[in-house]
Each structure stands twice: as structure tokens, then as C-alpha cells.
Scaffold this motif. Structure first.
Motif, short mmCIF file in Angstrom:
data_model
loop_
_atom_site.label_atom_id
_atom_site.label_comp_id
_atom_site.label_asym_id
_atom_site.label_seq_id
_atom_site.Cartn_x
_atom_site.Cartn_y
_atom_site.Cartn_z
N TRP A 137 0.62 -1.46 0.08
CA TRP A 137 0.02 -0.05 -0.28
C TRP A 137 0.91 1.41 0.23
O TRP A 137 0.12 2.40 0.11
N LEU A 138 2.11 1.30 0.59
CA LEU A 138 3.06 2.52 0.14
C LEU A 138 3.39 2.71 -1.14
O LEU A 138 4.52 3.80 -1.24
N ASP A 139 3.09 2.12 -2.06
CA ASP A 139 3.67 2.51 -3.04
C ASP A 139 2.08 2.94 -4.22
O ASP A 139 1.14 1.53 -3.94
N PRO A 140 1.48 4.29 -4.48
CA PRO A 140 0.47 4.28 -5.02
C PRO A 140 0.10 3.37 -6.22
O PRO A 140 -1.37 2.86 -6.38
N ALA A 141 0.80 3.42 -6.77
CA ALA A 141 0.65 2.51 -7.57
C ALA A 141 0.56 0.93 -7.84
O ALA A 141 -0.84 0.16 -8.77
N LYS A 142 0.65 0.02 -6.73
CA LYS A 142 0.24 -1.15 -6.59
C LYS A 142 -0.86 -1.02 -5.64
O LYS A 142 -1.92 -1.52 -5.61
N TYR A 143 -0.98 0.21 -4.96
CA TYR A 143 -2.27 -0.29 -4.18
C TYR A 143 -3.97 -0.22 -4.60
O TYR A 143 -4.63 -0.12 -5.21
N ALA A 144 -3.30 1.43 -6.61
CA ALA A 144 -4.83 1.30 -7.04
C ALA A 144 -3.92 -0.62 -7.80
O ALA A 144 -5.62 -0.74 -8.46
N GLU A 145 -4.00 -1.25 -7.84
CA GLU A 145 -3.94 -2.53 -8.54
C GLU A 145 -4.52 -3.31 -7.46
O GLU A 145 -5.32 -4.05 -8.10
N VAL A 146 -4.30 -3.25 -6.17
CA VAL A 146 -4.59 -3.88 -5.36
C VAL A 146 -6.69 -3.28 -5.20
O VAL A 146 -7.27 -4.10 -4.86
N ALA A 147 -6.41 -2.21 -5.37
CA ALA A 147 -7.97 -1.39 -5.37
C ALA A 147 -9.42 -1.68 -6.28
O ALA A 147 -10.50 -2.28 -6.56
N GLN A 148 -8.71 -2.39 -7.35
CA GLN A 148 -9.54 -2.61 -8.86
C GLN A 148 -9.57 -4.03 -8.72
O GLN A 148 -10.97 -4.59 -8.93
N GLY A 149 -8.65 -4.66 -8.16
CA GLY A 149 -9.51 -5.77 -7.46
C GLY A 149 -9.93 -5.99 -6.49
O GLY A 149 -11.24 -6.54 -6.29
N LEU A 195 -5.19 7.68 -7.10
CA LEU A 195 -3.71 7.09 -6.60
C LEU A 195 -3.09 7.15 -7.22
O LEU A 195 -1.91 7.43 -7.17
N THR A 196 -3.30 7.30 -9.00
CA THR A 196 -2.44 7.62 -10.19
C THR A 196 -2.27 9.37 -10.08
O THR A 196 -1.14 9.50 -10.59
N ALA A 197 -2.94 10.55 -9.75
CA ALA A 197 -2.38 11.78 -9.00
C ALA A 197 -1.37 11.25 -8.51
O ALA A 197 -0.19 12.34 -8.09
N LEU A 198 -0.96 10.67 -7.13
CA LEU A 198 -0.88 10.77 -6.11
C LEU A 198 0.72 10.29 -7.10
O LEU A 198 1.59 10.37 -6.46
N ASP A 199 0.83 9.14 -7.01
CA ASP A 199 2.38 8.23 -7.87
C ASP A 199 2.36 9.33 -8.69
O ASP A 199 4.21 9.26 -8.93
N VAL A 244 -1.42 11.66 4.91
CA VAL A 244 -0.79 11.03 5.75
C VAL A 244 0.40 10.99 4.49
O VAL A 244 1.11 10.78 4.45
N MET A 245 -0.28 10.34 3.25
CA MET A 245 0.99 9.44 2.10
C MET A 245 1.78 11.50 1.54
O MET A 245 2.93 11.12 1.36
N ARG A 246 1.07 12.25 1.35
CA ARG A 246 1.80 13.64 0.75
C ARG A 246 2.96 13.94 2.71
O ARG A 246 3.32 14.97 2.15
N SER A 247 2.25 14.50 3.90
CA SER A 247 2.62 14.47 4.78
C SER A 247 4.39 13.28 5.09
O SER A 247 5.23 14.04 4.08
N ASN A 248 4.71 12.47 4.14
CA ASN A 248 5.45 11.18 3.93
C ASN A 248 6.85 12.35 2.46
O ASN A 248 7.51 12.04 2.92
N LEU A 249 5.75 12.04 1.79
CA LEU A 249 6.22 13.06 0.78
C LEU A 249 7.32 14.61 0.81
O LEU A 249 8.05 14.75 0.59
N LYS A 250 6.05 15.32 1.66
CA LYS A 250 6.77 16.53 2.22
C LYS A 250 8.24 16.06 3.30
O LYS A 250 9.18 16.67 2.79
N ASN A 251 8.28 14.72 3.93
CA ASN A 251 9.24 15.13 5.32
C ASN A 251 10.38 14.41 4.05
O ASN A 251 11.31 14.66 3.79
N LEU A 252 10.05 13.77 2.98
CA LEU A 252 11.60 12.99 2.82
C LEU A 252 12.35 14.06 1.72
O LEU A 252 12.98 14.04 1.13
#
Length: 321
Positions: A155-167, A194-198, A306-314
Motif C-alpha cells: 500500500w506504500l506504493d500508490p501504483a501497487k495500491y491502485a492495482e489492489v483497489a481494482q481487485g 492514486l495515479t495522481a498521487l503517484d 499521510v502519504m503527502r506528509s511522507n512525501l514532504k518529509n522525504l
């Protein structure tokens, strides 16, 4: 005589009508009293998907309560009973052994293992390397990795999380065909976000002074791989494991060589190791949240925040330009 025979006939007709109504209420939407599909999610990333895709058509319960470290979850008898009554179970096999056992015994027909909806890979303490010498003595704990050593933190990879969402969307459509069109629409919306977040992560981490980040919990292997970064875990995949002196020395050398400024810790586990290492090496500390649960200490109210906070911190730690 005729009157007496009419009474039970009327009662029977009423009972049949009632039964038909009850069946209609339950058809395609599980046995929940309010007609909603009853979804049991193992922990927050699964709960978030069910809520975003199911919206008004589902009632979602999570086995892991806010603030509980998912890997440590013990299931209560009450939760085991709830699990058996669910219309759909959504979980991630190997992440939580107690959940795996309860799901196997639940007898529920619609069971979705998120790990089967995308490709799992092996990641060690380093995002670009499957191992370090001396990892065994570092208390490296593979307790929640699969037998093949696969990393569950998809789930920490937005592209993989999007694949899971489709399933997950397809699974809800199958379990509740009456609302299939809504599930499809909601899935498409979520995948779009999720694609936009990626794209935000790709653009935000394209040009950085350093590519290496140090974290107490090696949960970010997929994220590191997706965005061309190198994850260095202090003590492997177990957030509570104590690193060996050899691993601490190695991390100190990596920090100096790769121009690392920050040691990341997480919200649900102790920050003691990160702070000790930071003090010993003159580094700063910051939060990189593996998003295994949302609490009032989280840097955001949901997955996207939270993912956007992670991005900012990175970006800050890696010197993004």
C-alpha cells in the motif's frame, strides 16, 4: 369451517410476503439488517479501500483498532465470531498471523487476499539490496513476511495500491451485483486519485541531493523502488527489533557516505532506536509513516493526507530541488 381454514391461509400468505421482503433486503447485499454489505477489513489500508469503494453500500469493520501495531494483533473470541458473520473479508496474508488463522477458520465465501491482486517482491533492510551481512545478529525478524520472504507493504506504493483497489472493486461487484455500477465508478475514482498521487511522488522526488533514507522500520521497499530511492532499515522489517552494534556502525558509515541528514521513525512504534542513532551520528529525526493505522498522532486524517506528509518529509530529508 371455511373461516377457520381462511385464517391460517392468510397467516401463511403474510409469512410468505414477509419472507420475500427479507430475502429482497438480503439479496446481493449480505445478511446485514440495514441491507448493507458487511465487510471485515484486517487493518487500516484494507479498511480504507473498502470504505472508498463501497461508500454507502457497505458497513466496514476493522480487526485492528486505531493505535494498535498490526503485526502484534491478537484476535478476541468476539472478533472471531464477527469475522464468521461477514459477507466479505479483506486482508493481506502473512502480515498478521493471527488474522490468517482466523480467516482460514471463518468459513466465509468471499475472502480477498490483497497480496494476490498485485505482484509481491522481496525487500531486505535495504530497498535496493536483498540483504546485509550480519542481518541475523541485528534481530532481523521475518515473522510477518511470507515464506518466500516477500514484503507485504504494497500500500506504500500508490501504483501497487491502485492495482489492489481494482481487485477489491471487482470482489465487491461480485459479492453485491445489485450495486456493481457504483462499485466500478468508485473504484475508477480512487484509482484516478492514486495515479495522481503517484505522479506527485515521481515529480517531487525526481531531483534530490541524496537518494538514501534511513528508517527504523523497513516498510518502504516498494516506495523506494518505485521512485529510485535507497531504503536503509536500521533493524529490518520488525519495527521493534534492536539493531546490532555492527548494523549501527554500518548505518553510520552509510549516512556519511550518502549525505544522509535524517533518521525516520514511525507513529505506532517506539522512536528510541531512531533517536539514539541520530544522537550518535549528529542526524535529525522525522516521521515516515508506514500507514498501518491512523491515530490522533498521525500526520493526516486519511491515507492521502499521510502519504503527502511522507512525501514532504522525504523531500526535506533528501534535499529535493
Amino acid at each position: 369451517m371455511n373461516v377457520r381454514r381462511l385464517i391460517p391461509s392468510a397467516a401463511l400468505a403474510a409469512a410468505v410476503a414477509l419472507g420475500a421482503t427479507a430475502l429482497t433486503a438480503c439479496s446481493g447485499a449480505g445478511g446485514d439488517k440495514d441491507g448493507k454489505l458487511d465487510v471485515m477489513a484486517s487493518f487500516y489500508p484494507m479498511q480504507f479501500l473498502a470504505e472508498q469503494i463501497g461508500k454507502d453500500h457497505v458497513k466496514v469493520n476493522a480487526l485492528t483498532k486505531p493505535g494498535v501495531e498490526p503485526h502484534d494483533l491478537e484476535i478476541t473470541p468476539k472478533q472471531t465470531a464477527q469475522l464468521g458473520e461477514a459477507d466479505v473479508i479483506l486482508y493481506l496474508k502473512t502480515l498478521q498471523p493471527a488474522v490468517d488463522k482466523a480467516v482460514a477458520q471463518s468459513g466465509v465465501k468471499n475472502v480477498v487476499d490483497a497480496g494476490t491482486l498485485t505482484k509481491l517482491e522481496a525487500h531486505g533492510a535495504s530497498g535496493h539490496d536483498h540483504g546485509h551481512e550480519g542481518e541475523g545478529e541485528a534481530g532481523h525478524d521475518h515473522g510477518h513476511e511470507s515464506e518466500a520472504g516477500e514484503d507485504p507493504h504494497i500500500w506504500l506504493d500508490p501504483a501497487k495500491y491502485a492495482e489492489v483497489a481494482q481487485g477489491v472493486g471487482k470482489a465487491l461487484e461480485k459479492a453485491d451485483p445489485d450495486h456493481a455500477a457504483d462499485y466500478k465508478k468508485n473504484t475508477d475514482e480512487l484509482v484516478g486519485k492514486l495515479t495522481a498521487l503517484d505522479t506527485e511522488f515521481k515529480d517531487g522526488l525526481k531531483n534530490t541531493a541524496s537518494k538514501t533514507f534511513i528508517t527504523t522500520h523497513s516498510a518502504f521497499g516498494y516506495l523506494a523502488e518505485r521512485y529510485g530511492l535507497d531504503q536503509e532499515g536500521i533493524a529490518g522489517v520488525d519495527p521493534e527489533a534492536e539493531p546490532s552494534p555492527a548494523r549501527i556502525k554500518e548505518i553510520q558509515e552509510i549516512a556519511k557516505k550518502d549525505n544522509v541528514s535524517t533518521v525516520f521513525f514511525e507513529t505506532l512504534a517506539s522512536d528510541k532506536t531512531a533517536k539514539t542513532l541520530a544522537t550518535d551520528t549528529g542526524l535529525k529525526t522525522d516521521v515516515l509513516d508506514p500507514l498501518e493505522g491512523i491515530t490522533d498522532k498521525s500526520q493526516g486524517a486519511d491515507y492521502f493526507e499521510v502519504m503527502r506528509s511522507n512525501l514532504k518529509n522525504l523531500q526535506k530529508a533528501l534535499g529535493a530541488k
